[in-house]
Structure formats: structure tokens, C-alpha cells
Design a protein around this motif. Sequence first.
Motif, PDB file in Angstrom:
ATOM      1  N   UNK A  77      -2.455   5.487 -15.725  1.00 31.96           N
ATOM      2  CA  UNK A  77      -3.696   6.188 -15.362  1.00 31.96           C
ATOM      3  C   UNK A  77      -4.417   6.663 -16.627  1.00 31.96           C
ATOM      4  N   UNK A  78      -3.669   7.288 -17.532  1.00 35.36           N
ATOM      5  CA  UNK A  78      -4.258   7.783 -18.775  1.00 35.36           C
ATOM      6  C   UNK A  78      -4.810   6.630 -19.603  1.00 35.36           C
ATOM      7  N   UNK A  79      -4.043   5.545 -19.743  1.00 34.46           N
ATOM      8  CA  UNK A  79      -4.517   4.373 -20.490  1.00 34.46           C
ATOM      9  C   UNK A  79      -5.799   3.808 -19.897  1.00 34.46           C
ATOM     10  N   UNK A  80      -5.839   3.705 -18.582  1.00 32.79           N
ATOM     11  CA  UNK A  80      -7.031   3.155 -17.941  1.00 32.79           C
ATOM     12  C   UNK A  80      -8.245   4.060 -18.097  1.00 32.79           C
ATOM     13  N   UNK A  81      -8.040   5.350 -18.087  1.00 29.48           N
ATOM     14  CA  UNK A  81      -9.159   6.262 -18.323  1.00 29.48           C
ATOM     15  C   UNK A  81      -9.668   6.107 -19.758  1.00 29.48           C
ATOM     16  N   UNK A  82      -8.745   5.997 -20.705  1.00 28.48           N
ATOM     17  CA  UNK A  82      -9.137   5.788 -22.108  1.00 28.48           C
ATOM     18  C   UNK A  82      -9.869   4.466 -22.255  1.00 28.48           C
ATOM     19  N   UNK A  83      -9.328   3.387 -21.652  1.00 28.52           N
ATOM     20  CA  UNK A  83      -9.993   2.077 -21.706  1.00 28.52           C
ATOM     21  C   UNK A  83     -11.376   2.150 -21.060  1.00 28.52           C
ATOM     22  N   UNK A 138     -19.083  -3.531 -19.614  1.00 21.81           N
ATOM     23  CA  UNK A 138     -19.205  -2.773 -18.369  1.00 21.81           C
ATOM     24  C   UNK A 138     -18.213  -3.249 -17.313  1.00 21.81           C
ATOM     25  N   UNK A 139     -18.040  -4.559 -17.204  1.00 15.11           N
ATOM     26  CA  UNK A 139     -17.073  -5.088 -16.228  1.00 15.11           C
ATOM     27  C   UNK A 139     -15.672  -4.572 -16.544  1.00 15.11           C
ATOM     28  N   UNK A 140     -15.297  -4.623 -17.812  1.00 17.73           N
ATOM     29  CA  UNK A 140     -13.974  -4.132 -18.202  1.00 17.73           C
ATOM     30  C   UNK A 140     -13.862  -2.629 -17.925  1.00 17.73           C
ATOM     31  N   UNK A 141     -14.923  -1.882 -18.212  1.00 14.34           N
ATOM     32  CA  UNK A 141     -14.920  -0.443 -17.975  1.00 14.34           C
ATOM     33  C   UNK A 141     -14.751  -0.126 -16.489  1.00 14.34           C
ATOM     34  N   UNK A 142     -15.494  -0.831 -15.651  1.00 12.51           N
ATOM     35  CA  UNK A 142     -15.425  -0.594 -14.208  1.00 12.51           C
ATOM     36  C   UNK A 142     -14.024  -0.885 -13.674  1.00 12.51           C
ATOM     37  N   UNK A 143     -13.468  -2.039 -14.058  1.00 11.72           N
ATOM     38  CA  UNK A 143     -12.156  -2.396 -13.514  1.00 11.72           C
ATOM     39  C   UNK A 143     -11.039  -1.504 -14.057  1.00 11.72           C
ATOM     40  N   UNK A 144     -11.160  -1.037 -15.291  1.00  7.35           N
ATOM     41  CA  UNK A 144     -10.175  -0.087 -15.798  1.00  7.35           C
ATOM     42  C   UNK A 144     -10.333   1.267 -15.116  1.00  7.35           C
ATOM     43  N   UNK A 145     -11.579   1.671 -14.867  1.00  6.66           N
ATOM     44  CA  UNK A 145     -11.811   2.916 -14.148  1.00  6.66           C
ATOM     45  C   UNK A 145     -11.238   2.878 -12.742  1.00  6.66           C
ATOM     46  N   UNK A 146     -11.457   1.772 -12.058  1.00  8.15           N
ATOM     47  CA  UNK A 146     -10.900   1.631 -10.707  1.00  8.15           C
ATOM     48  C   UNK A 146      -9.378   1.636 -10.736  1.00  8.15           C
ATOM     49  N   UNK A 147      -8.792   0.975 -11.727  1.00  2.95           N
ATOM     50  CA  UNK A 147      -7.325   0.960 -11.850  1.00  2.95           C
ATOM     51  C   UNK A 147      -6.804   2.370 -12.121  1.00  2.95           C
ATOM     52  N   UNK A 148      -7.591   3.165 -12.845  1.00  5.07           N
ATOM     53  CA  UNK A 148      -7.202   4.555 -13.083  1.00  5.07           C
ATOM     54  C   UNK A 148      -7.102   5.362 -11.801  1.00  5.07           C
ATOM     55  N   UNK A 149      -7.833   4.913 -10.777  1.00  2.00           N
ATOM     56  CA  UNK A 149      -7.766   5.567  -9.462  1.00  2.00           C
ATOM     57  C   UNK A 149      -6.866   4.809  -8.486  1.00  2.00           C
ATOM     58  N   UNK A 187      -6.978  -5.708 -19.321  1.00  2.00           N
ATOM     59  CA  UNK A 187      -6.999  -6.268 -17.967  1.00  2.00           C
ATOM     60  C   UNK A 187      -5.672  -6.941 -17.614  1.00  2.00           C
ATOM     61  N   UNK A 188      -5.020  -7.563 -18.596  1.00  2.30           N
ATOM     62  CA  UNK A 188      -3.702  -8.181 -18.348  1.00  2.30           C
ATOM     63  C   UNK A 188      -2.674  -7.107 -18.000  1.00  2.30           C
ATOM     64  N   UNK A 189      -2.751  -5.977 -18.674  1.00  2.00           N
ATOM     65  CA  UNK A 189      -1.855  -4.868 -18.350  1.00  2.00           C
ATOM     66  C   UNK A 189      -2.032  -4.465 -16.889  1.00  2.00           C
ATOM     67  N   UNK A 190      -3.282  -4.336 -16.454  1.00  4.74           N
ATOM     68  CA  UNK A 190      -3.539  -3.971 -15.062  1.00  4.74           C
ATOM     69  C   UNK A 190      -3.089  -5.064 -14.105  1.00  4.74           C
ATOM     70  N   UNK A 191      -3.275  -6.308 -14.504  1.00  8.98           N
ATOM     71  CA  UNK A 191      -2.845  -7.418 -13.658  1.00  8.98           C
ATOM     72  C   UNK A 191      -1.337  -7.346 -13.421  1.00  8.98           C
ATOM     73  N   UNK A 192      -0.572  -7.180 -14.486  1.00  8.81           N
ATOM     74  CA  UNK A 192       0.886  -7.171 -14.344  1.00  8.81           C
ATOM     75  C   UNK A 192       1.383  -5.900 -13.661  1.00  8.81           C
ATOM     76  N   UNK A 193       0.709  -4.787 -13.883  1.00  5.43           N
ATOM     77  CA  UNK A 193       1.114  -3.546 -13.225  1.00  5.43           C
ATOM     78  C   UNK A 193       0.771  -3.563 -11.735  1.00  5.43           C
ATOM     79  N   UNK A 194      -0.203  -4.378 -11.360  1.00  4.16           N
ATOM     80  CA  UNK A 194      -0.574  -4.449  -9.944  1.00  4.16           C
ATOM     81  C   UNK A 194       0.340  -5.394  -9.170  1.00  4.16           C
ATOM     82  N   UNK A 195       1.185  -6.104  -9.864  1.00  4.83           N
ATOM     83  CA  UNK A 195       2.082  -7.054  -9.213  1.00  4.83           C
ATOM     84  C   UNK A 195       1.495  -8.453  -9.121  1.00  4.83           C
TER      85      UNK A 195
END
Length: 124
Positions: free
Chosen positions: A4-10, A35-46, A114-122
Amino acid sequence: MVLIILNIIFCLSFLVFAWFNVNDNDSWLWVPIYLAASVFCGLAGFGMFFPLAYLLLIGFYLVYAIILFFRKDGVKDWIFKYKQPSITESMQATKPYIEMTREFFGLLIISAALALNYFMSGGI
């Protein structure tokens, strides 16, 4: 919690990078990239993950990174032809390899986030 913290920073970082690119000649390309990267990292933070979107964006970003690597005065030339002079001395890109090398590494950073989020999402 760390994710969550990483995604907020990203999210915030990519938002700032998008802002830095607003006045560039190629803002039509770089503002949406960040912006696309920011939006998807923000959503992953939530806790909202979109694995297919991550894969599509990562694919686009890596293809563009490869193009920047091999382009004339690109990253390959920065490494071998120009012998890796500093690309961080000034915010102004006074030589073409500076801009392309910075863009290349920006694409790798976005792809890694984004790869980090991909792997963390399963994944898919």
C-alpha cells in the motif's frame, strides 16, 4: 501494508512526473504514460488490482523502451558511443541521448511498479 505504501509513493511520483512533462514537445505521449501508471498504482493502493491492464501497459512500455534503446542517439549509443556521461547534471536535456536515456529508465521504473502489482494480485 508495504505494498500500500509503495503504491501510494508510486502514484504520487508518477503524478509528479506527468506534471513535469506537461510542457514538453512530446507531452501528448508522456503525460498519459505517467498518468496511467499513477492511476493504476493509486487503485492498487486501495486494493483494486487490474492484472490484464498491467500486462498491456507493461507490454507497451517495454516495446517503447526497446525502441529507445536501439534508436539513433538512444541508450545503446549513450552506453557505447558516448561512454555513459552523466544524464543527471541538469533538467535540460541538452543532448538527444540524455532525453532518450531518461525516458528509457522511466519506462523501466513504471514497468517494474506495474509488474509488482501484477504479481501481488496473483496474475490473471
